[in-house]
Motif scaffolding. Structure first.
Motif, short mmCIF file in Angstrom:
data_model
loop_
_atom_site.label_atom_id
_atom_site.label_comp_id
_atom_site.label_asym_id
_atom_site.label_seq_id
_atom_site.Cartn_x
_atom_site.Cartn_y
_atom_site.Cartn_z
N ALA A 179 0.83 -1.08 -0.09
CA ALA A 179 0.00 0.14 0.01
C ALA A 179 0.79 1.19 0.09
O ALA A 179 0.61 2.38 -0.63
CB ALA A 179 -1.08 0.02 1.20
N ALA A 180 2.19 1.24 0.46
CA ALA A 180 2.70 2.17 0.87
C ALA A 180 3.73 2.46 -0.56
O ALA A 180 4.60 3.38 -0.70
CB ALA A 180 3.63 2.29 1.98
N SER A 181 3.87 1.63 -1.42
CA SER A 181 4.85 1.54 -2.21
C SER A 181 4.76 2.41 -3.73
O SER A 181 5.51 2.64 -4.12
CB SER A 181 4.86 0.15 -3.17
N GLY A 182 3.33 2.99 -3.56
CA GLY A 182 3.20 3.77 -4.77
C GLY A 182 3.29 3.14 -6.19
O GLY A 182 3.25 3.69 -7.17
N GLU A 183 3.13 1.69 -6.19
CA GLU A 183 3.62 1.12 -7.39
C GLU A 183 2.25 0.47 -8.29
O GLU A 183 2.14 -0.31 -9.11
CB GLU A 183 4.27 -0.21 -7.14
N TYR A 184 0.89 1.04 -7.55
CA TYR A 184 -0.15 0.85 -8.25
C TYR A 184 -0.92 1.76 -9.25
O TYR A 184 -2.09 1.49 -9.56
CB TYR A 184 -1.34 0.39 -7.16
N GLY A 185 -0.18 2.57 -9.55
CA GLY A 185 -0.76 3.52 -10.55
C GLY A 185 -1.86 4.48 -10.06
O GLY A 185 -1.88 5.09 -8.82
N LYS A 186 -2.99 4.75 -10.85
CA LYS A 186 -4.08 5.54 -10.25
C LYS A 186 -5.09 4.59 -9.59
O LYS A 186 -6.24 5.14 -9.17
CB LYS A 186 -4.68 5.94 -11.72
N ARG A 187 -4.82 3.25 -9.34
CA ARG A 187 -5.78 2.72 -8.66
C ARG A 187 -6.09 3.16 -7.19
O ARG A 187 -4.82 3.36 -6.54
CB ARG A 187 -5.54 1.09 -8.70
N GLU A 188 -7.06 3.21 -6.65
CA GLU A 188 -7.21 3.59 -5.19
C GLU A 188 -7.06 2.30 -4.40
O GLU A 188 -7.61 0.99 -4.63
CB GLU A 188 -8.81 3.80 -4.94
N ILE A 189 -6.13 2.57 -3.70
CA ILE A 189 -5.67 1.26 -2.63
C ILE A 189 -6.08 1.20 -1.21
O ILE A 189 -5.86 2.39 -0.58
CB ILE A 189 -4.07 1.29 -2.90
N THR A 190 -6.76 0.40 -0.95
CA THR A 190 -7.38 0.28 0.59
C THR A 190 -6.88 -0.99 1.19
O THR A 190 -6.49 -1.84 0.37
CB THR A 190 -8.93 0.24 0.42
N ILE A 191 -6.68 -1.09 2.50
CA ILE A 191 -6.51 -2.34 3.30
C ILE A 191 -7.97 -2.48 4.19
O ILE A 191 -8.31 -1.69 4.92
CB ILE A 191 -5.26 -1.85 4.22
N ARG A 192 -8.30 -3.94 4.01
CA ARG A 192 -9.21 -4.29 4.91
C ARG A 192 -8.56 -5.00 6.04
O ARG A 192 -7.88 -5.88 6.07
CB ARG A 192 -10.20 -5.44 4.06
N VAL A 193 -8.80 -4.51 7.29
CA VAL A 193 -8.14 -4.93 8.60
C VAL A 193 -9.32 -5.93 9.21
O VAL A 193 -10.37 -6.05 8.64
CB VAL A 193 -8.11 -3.80 9.45
N ASN A 194 -8.90 -6.81 10.21
CA ASN A 194 -9.48 -7.50 10.94
C ASN A 194 -10.30 -6.78 11.81
O ASN A 194 -10.26 -5.67 12.25
CB ASN A 194 -8.69 -8.36 11.56
N GLY A 195 -11.60 -7.25 12.05
CA GLY A 195 -12.70 -6.73 12.68
C GLY A 195 -12.48 -6.40 14.39
O GLY A 195 -11.80 -7.14 14.99
#
Length: 278
Positions: free
Chosen positions: A51-67
């Motif tokens: 997520a921190a890499s900046g390697e996904y272009g214009k895609r919105e990057i999210t992280i799903r955490v445990n509940g």
């Protein structure tokens, strides 16, 4: 744009790499259901680095955490805050108080302002508290329907047309729009049933969802196509605007249909989406 939002298993390094080439508008790098308990810690590190890499272009990057209530929840939020993704996706959010707790944890972890909250609503109590959840925080930007869990909680069958779930879908759509937030439809489980998937995408679009969550890369292209304005919609929207502006009055007729300012606003929204996709 959030037409297509694909879940990617956080424990699978190959899948995370492949995601860099996929045409999804957004990715959910998953630490919850897609990761076995003994792989949670390793997956957390891998996902946060991605997520921190900046390697996904214009895609919105999210992280799903445990509940809430799991042994990984607090550490997941802390690590996600430090990684600074576009959003943190939290499962089974049931109240405004839980949204506030997520917000405090992100702020304590140093999350940047760009990192918003996507709240998954997937229980009967969440359906009944949907507006409280949606309006709880300016940091909350999206509601995500968890239709699998909702069907389980309702003791409902998964059937074409989703009749058992329509009440919950409608409540959450009303809540999202009242609070000025986006809302994503739930997943379609049968990845081999292309016809059924397209029918459910069309239903979601007709309902008013902004896009759909996906579980397989093969679902991306049809989802993007269905949730994007069609050439016919674009052409008709242009004619509505032109006719309304040329008439210089409050009501005109286009193709035998009465057109008011509210129709013009909808037409402008369709053209704005089309322009954003060009």
């Amino acid at each position: 744009m959030r037409r297509s939002v694909l879940y990617m298993p956080g424990a699978n390094e190959r899948a995370l790499e492949k995601a860099k080439t996929l045409a999804a508008d957004a990715l959910i790098l998953d630490l919850e259901d897609a990761v076995a308990p003994d792989s949670k810690v390793e997956a957390r590190k891998r996902v946060c680095e991605a997520a921190a890499s900046g390697e996904y272009g214009k895609r919105e990057i999210t992280i799903r955490v445990n509940g809430f209530g799991t042994q990984w929840h607090a550490d997941d939020l802390r690590a996600a805050a430090e990684a600074g993704p576009d959003a943190v996706v939290v499962p089974k959010v049931n109240s405004a108080a839980e949204v506030h707790a997520i917000e405090r944890a992100l702020e304590a972890g140093g999350a940047p302002d760009k990192t918003t909250i996507w709240a998954m609503v997937e229980t009967p109590i969440a359906m009944l508290h949907a507006h409280d959840i949606a309006s709880a925080s300016d940091r909350l930007s999206v509601l995500v329907m968890g239709t699998n869990d909702l069907a389980k909680e309702l003791h409902a069958d998964h059937i074409p047309g989703r009749a058992p779930l329509l009440g919950g879908l409608s409540l959450c759509l009303l809540a999202a729009r009242a609070a000025g937030k986006d809302i994503l439809d739930g997943v379609f489980n049968d990845v081999k049933n292309a016809e059924g998937f397209e029918a459910e995408c069309l239903q979601g679009k007709q309902f008013g969802f902004d896009g759909k969550t996906l579980i397989h890369p093969g679902q991306i292209d049809p989802c993007n196509r269905i949730f994007a304005p069609s050439p016919e919609e674009i052409e008709y929207s242009r004619r509505i605007i032109e006719a309304f502006e040329s008439a210089g009055r409050g009501v005109v007729t286009v193709d035998g249909r009465m057109i008011e300012n509210l129709h013009v606003e909808s037409a402008r929204r369709i053209l704005a989406i089309a322009e954003a996709l060009d």
